[in-house]
Design a protein around this motif. Sequence first.
Motif, PDB file in Angstrom:
ATOM      1  N   UNK A 243      53.798  63.943  -1.579  1.00 30.71           N
ATOM      2  CA  UNK A 243      53.447  64.243  -0.805  1.00 30.71           C
ATOM      3  C   UNK A 243      51.996  64.295  -0.990  1.00 30.71           C
ATOM      4  N   UNK A 244      51.903  65.965  -2.300  1.00 27.98           N
ATOM      5  CA  UNK A 244      50.637  65.925  -2.083  1.00 27.98           C
ATOM      6  C   UNK A 244      49.661  65.415  -3.483  1.00 27.98           C
ATOM      7  N   UNK A 245      50.830  64.101  -4.225  1.00 26.50           N
ATOM      8  CA  UNK A 245      50.268  64.005  -5.382  1.00 26.50           C
ATOM      9  C   UNK A 245      49.284  62.873  -4.457  1.00 26.50           C
ATOM     10  N   UNK A 246      49.712  62.136  -3.230  1.00 24.92           N
ATOM     11  CA  UNK A 246      50.088  60.895  -2.273  1.00 24.92           C
ATOM     12  C   UNK A 246      48.408  61.229  -1.762  1.00 24.92           C
ATOM     13  N   UNK A 247      47.790  62.221  -1.436  1.00 24.50           N
ATOM     14  CA  UNK A 247      47.416  62.737  -0.547  1.00 24.50           C
ATOM     15  C   UNK A 247      45.821  62.773  -1.554  1.00 24.50           C
ATOM     16  N   UNK A 248      47.057  63.335  -2.855  1.00 27.32           N
ATOM     17  CA  UNK A 248      45.370  63.946  -3.781  1.00 27.32           C
ATOM     18  C   UNK A 248      44.165  62.338  -4.909  1.00 27.32           C
ATOM     19  N   UNK A 249      45.777  61.300  -4.752  1.00 21.12           N
ATOM     20  CA  UNK A 249      45.459  60.312  -5.619  1.00 21.12           C
ATOM     21  C   UNK A 249      44.425  59.102  -3.901  1.00 21.12           C
ATOM     22  N   UNK A 250      45.024  59.143  -2.608  1.00 17.82           N
ATOM     23  CA  UNK A 250      43.765  58.978  -1.971  1.00 17.82           C
ATOM     24  C   UNK A 250      42.345  59.690  -1.803  1.00 17.82           C
ATOM     25  N   UNK A 251      42.720  60.958  -1.823  1.00 19.24           N
ATOM     26  CA  UNK A 251      41.340  61.691  -2.512  1.00 19.24           C
ATOM     27  C   UNK A 251      40.831  60.721  -3.075  1.00 19.24           C
ATOM     28  N   UNK A 252      40.640  60.859  -4.085  1.00 16.23           N
ATOM     29  CA  UNK A 252      40.142  59.850  -5.301  1.00 16.23           C
ATOM     30  C   UNK A 252      39.715  59.082  -5.123  1.00 16.23           C
ATOM     31  N   UNK A 253      40.617  58.100  -4.732  1.00 19.79           N
ATOM     32  CA  UNK A 253      40.289  56.970  -4.370  1.00 19.79           C
ATOM     33  C   UNK A 253      38.968  56.615  -3.148  1.00 19.79           C
ATOM     34  N   UNK A 254      38.971  57.663  -2.637  1.00 17.90           N
ATOM     35  CA  UNK A 254      37.729  57.847  -1.022  1.00 17.90           C
ATOM     36  C   UNK A 254      36.661  58.235  -2.104  1.00 17.90           C
ATOM     37  N   UNK A 255      36.118  59.002  -3.202  1.00 13.97           N
ATOM     38  CA  UNK A 255      35.564  59.353  -3.648  1.00 13.97           C
ATOM     39  C   UNK A 255      35.307  58.442  -4.528  1.00 13.97           C
ATOM     40  N   UNK A 256      35.481  58.147  -5.015  1.00 10.91           N
ATOM     41  CA  UNK A 256      35.740  56.776  -6.472  1.00 10.91           C
ATOM     42  C   UNK A 256      34.736  55.952  -6.012  1.00 10.91           C
ATOM     43  N   UNK A 257      35.231  55.085  -4.581  1.00  7.10           N
ATOM     44  CA  UNK A 257      34.924  53.914  -3.560  1.00  7.10           C
ATOM     45  C   UNK A 257      33.726  54.305  -2.902  1.00  7.10           C
ATOM     46  N   UNK A 258      33.270  55.948  -2.727  1.00 12.99           N
ATOM     47  CA  UNK A 258      31.915  56.075  -1.663  1.00 12.99           C
ATOM     48  C   UNK A 258      30.779  56.220  -3.098  1.00 12.99           C
TER      49      UNK A 258
ATOM     50  N   UNK B 134      33.588  67.187   8.646  1.00 13.94           N
ATOM     51  CA  UNK B 134      34.786  67.651   8.536  1.00 13.94           C
ATOM     52  C   UNK B 134      35.877  68.525   7.310  1.00 13.94           C
ATOM     53  N   UNK B 135      37.232  68.742   7.336  1.00 10.56           N
ATOM     54  CA  UNK B 135      37.072  69.496   6.288  1.00 10.56           C
ATOM     55  C   UNK B 135      38.267  69.290   5.539  1.00 10.56           C
ATOM     56  N   UNK B 136      38.095  68.080   4.955  1.00 11.30           N
ATOM     57  CA  UNK B 136      37.802  67.935   3.414  1.00 11.30           C
ATOM     58  C   UNK B 136      36.987  68.365   2.566  1.00 11.30           C
ATOM     59  N   UNK B 137      36.988  69.745   1.993  1.00 16.32           N
ATOM     60  CA  UNK B 137      35.935  70.160   1.240  1.00 16.32           C
ATOM     61  C   UNK B 137      36.390  69.658   0.369  1.00 16.32           C
ATOM     62  N   UNK B 138      37.405  69.481  -0.394  1.00 18.05           N
ATOM     63  CA  UNK B 138      37.732  68.982  -1.597  1.00 18.05           C
ATOM     64  C   UNK B 138      36.687  67.878  -1.519  1.00 18.05           C
ATOM     65  N   UNK B 139      37.655  66.948  -1.317  1.00 13.04           N
ATOM     66  CA  UNK B 139      36.548  65.310  -1.212  1.00 13.04           C
ATOM     67  C   UNK B 139      35.427  65.310  -1.203  1.00 13.04           C
ATOM     68  N   UNK B 140      34.456  65.928  -0.170  1.00 15.69           N
ATOM     69  CA  UNK B 140      33.075  66.288   0.161  1.00 15.69           C
ATOM     70  C   UNK B 140      32.537  66.908  -0.954  1.00 15.69           C
ATOM     71  N   UNK B 141      32.857  67.641  -1.606  1.00 18.42           N
ATOM     72  CA  UNK B 141      32.323  68.307  -2.759  1.00 18.42           C
ATOM     73  C   UNK B 141      32.642  67.683  -4.360  1.00 18.42           C
ATOM     74  N   UNK B 142      33.775  66.699  -4.453  1.00 15.11           N
ATOM     75  CA  UNK B 142      34.104  65.438  -5.510  1.00 15.11           C
ATOM     76  C   UNK B 142      33.157  64.665  -5.949  1.00 15.11           C
ATOM     77  N   UNK B 143      32.222  64.201  -4.599  1.00 22.53           N
ATOM     78  CA  UNK B 143      31.604  63.066  -3.476  1.00 22.53           C
ATOM     79  C   UNK B 143      30.294  63.587  -3.916  1.00 22.53           C
ATOM     80  N   UNK B 144      29.608  64.493  -3.892  1.00 24.58           N
ATOM     81  CA  UNK B 144      28.592  65.010  -3.664  1.00 24.58           C
ATOM     82  C   UNK B 144      28.165  65.772  -4.954  1.00 24.58           C
TER      83      UNK B 144
END
Length: 483
Positions: free
Chosen positions: A112-127, A215-225
């Motif tokens: 579940x954590x791996x899937x969540x990280x992958x989804x987050x990575x995809x959002x950062x990449x598309x962003x 948003x609470x998605x701090x890690x994804x926001x940090x990566x995108x920023x």
Amino acid sequence: MSFDLRTVARVVAGVYLDNGVSDHTPCEGLARVGEYVVVASAEFATLVTGTVAELEARFAQGSEAAAVTSRAVFVSESDTPRLRKILAAHGMSAVLGASASGDALHYRLAALLADDRAASDRLVASGTRVLTQVARRGGATAAMAELAHRIDGWAVLLDAHGQLIASAGAGRLHLDDAKAVALGKPVRVRHPGLQTHQVGSDLDFTGYLVVASRSSATSRIRDLASQAAALFDLVLRTRDPSVTEHLGREALVEILHGGGAQATELLRRWGVREVELTAFALGTRTRTVDLERLVERWLDELGVEHIFVGDPGLVRGFVPEHLVGELMALAAGFEPLGATSLHLGLGAAAPIDALGRSAVQAKQAFDAAFEAGASAQRYAELPTVDFVLDVISEDHRTQLGGVLDGLRGDDGDHGELLDTLRVFLSEHGAHRASAAKLGIHRQTLVSRIHRVEELTGLSMARPDDRAAAWLALRALGHEAFTQ
């Protein structure tokens, strides 16, 4: 990450026991209870699995091990009063009564954590891809707006000295906070969720990107920023021509407007071999599109010299007549972000020693396209009044425009009375609409119109006088319609 403790409890069909860690806390890691030795971050939760005996053994190792373990969240298939008592004694939160146990539970959480990280990575990449596309079209300002939208917050871009370059969202309202965090000033920051990202390397420093999100998605926001900061480093170094180049090009275009042998010689030295050129004016309602870069790319595609100059919200220039159709197709096919649109005005082809008139026509055509919301407008396709003005001599146009000379000020320029008359006639004499467009009271409008009548000898109550005033305005051309 969107995978929080409440989601964990729901996925494993367990019950969340809150002993100090909110169930909205996002999860960032997973470990066996006996292997968990470091607290990664206070903002995230780490899940630990194992037996109740292993948990007790961990607590029995001493105060330091107990303190570290209590910061994690225990996930177990067990849910007994004795286990709850142990957890309460050490202030440890847990997900109890899970539907799986042992290795099955551990590996399910890992997946579940791996899937969540992958989804987050995809959002950062598309962003990041979207931000890059936006930056190509609209520069730093447009990219900042897109970034603020994607992080559901605001963003501020500062130079190396803390001066504002661009902001988006509510960034200007939090400018002091952004500067304080970026420059390390001893100022109380009122927004606890700020992130600061360096723009440029330590050896070639450009500035700071400060963002904040709801948003609470701090890690994804940090990566995108972080990706956005690297993008801004490139944009800030390449997006604008130098001031010297801009001023030089503006002076050259003004020479072309003046016409004569000097204009002809300049174009020959510029590498232009055409005997005729057509003026164009390209603009938009907002500044989210970098018009100069856009025109540069279009002219490169057409394979012609960059004979243009950029003003705020407008680019003016010249192209060969045989390429006008292609330029119109590029303008019509461009799809800006948001609700904005491009508008292109085109004059009539003119000899290279008399381009000024074509430039005025292009601006008039642009004004018509702007008002009508059209992507392109040729001067030759404007209403009959334009043809009337086009066929009369320059002396007659000057004489016609002289009807409004009484509205000139001491410096010889037209002022607010001319603008009031233009709006009043454009709105067909409607007082309410005219006052609203000018941003003045209706009584102020009435007073100005009376003053116009006194100074010109015209009466706005007579159709012939209104027509004469409108023809005089049109005869003045860009002088009247660009104030």
